[in-house]
Design a protein around this motif. Structure first.
Motif: not given
Length: 239
Positions: A89, A95-96, A92-93, A1-2, A8, A4-6
């Motif tokens: 997923y 959070s963005v 992360a969305k 996840m980290t 995004e 993918y978050l980066t």
């Protein structure tokens, strides 16, 4: 996840036009509205709170709703083949969306302080900026929910209708107290009404209203979060 978050975050930050529009629209609205409402007796900080809430809400909704495009091109299906979990997923969305929601609040607050002479203590500015920003969580989740139902073709129609209803009937621009009684009742059902209460609390000094609004927004976040998870799982099952 980290990872993918980066990814995004980097992808969103590279979209300079989107970020500029996310800040420029609410700042422009504030500059257009401030003099008129201030001349009618509204405190500049009151106008600031409503427009900042609108900017944060719209930015968060826009980021979440863009998942409809990803669904349309099969990006979500590809991600399901990776070790990234569905919850990772969605988190992360969201959070963005929350990161993008902060600049509009800060931008409107900065302009209000420089142009309209809004003076608050450090605690007052923190409550005004961080309070509205934290209250945006349900709208980030609502954007994700829209993205799970809409398609790339009808996304703008869904998104535009939701923003219009939440903004005007929710009392972000026009106080709900001036609405006809039936419409005022409808306004209080919308999460944007309670976000407006957070934004306006700085001007009106409504500490109790702010905490009541925080509770209602937290409940909305729980309900919308559950709805997003259920919808995503059903979409995954169909895929």
């Amino acid at each position: 996840m980290t990872g993918y978050l980066t990814f995004e975050f980097r992808r969103t930050l590279r979209d300079a036009k989107f970020l500029l529009f996310a800040v420029a629209l609410p700042v422009g609205l504030y500059l257009l509205m401030a003099d008129r409402f201030i001349d009618q007796g509204a405190p500049a900080s009151y106008v600031m709170g409503g427009v900042a809430a609108f900017g944060a809400m719209k930015a968060a909704l826009d980021v979440g709703a863009r998942t409809a495009v990803e669904r349309g091109i099969g990006w979500q299906r590809q991600l399901r083949l990776t070790p990234l979990s569905g919850s990772g997923y969605l988190l992360a969305k969201a959070s963005v969306a929350m990161v993008v929601a902060l600049p509009p609040v800060a931008g409107v607050s900065l302009v209000a302080g420089l142009v309209s002479g809004v003076h608050l203590s450090a605690a007052g500015w923190a409550a005004a900026v961080l309070g509205v920003w934290a209250g945006t969580v349900p709208f980030a989740l609502l954007g994700l929910l829209i993205g799970q139902f809409a398609t790339a073709q009808n996304l703008q129609a869904y998104q535009g209708a939701v923003v219009l209803v939440l903004s005007f009937i929710g009392g972000l621009f026009i106080p709900a107290s001036t609405f006809p009684q039936a419409l005022a009742v409808v306004a209080k059902v919308l999460p944007s009404y309670w976000l407006a209460q957070v934004g306006h609390a700085t001007a009106l000094g409504g500490g109790a209203d702010r905490w009541q609004a925080a509770l209602v927004l937290a409940l909305y976040a729980l309900v919308l979060g559950a709805a997003v998870v259920v919808r995503y799982r059903r979409d995954t099952a169909r895929a």
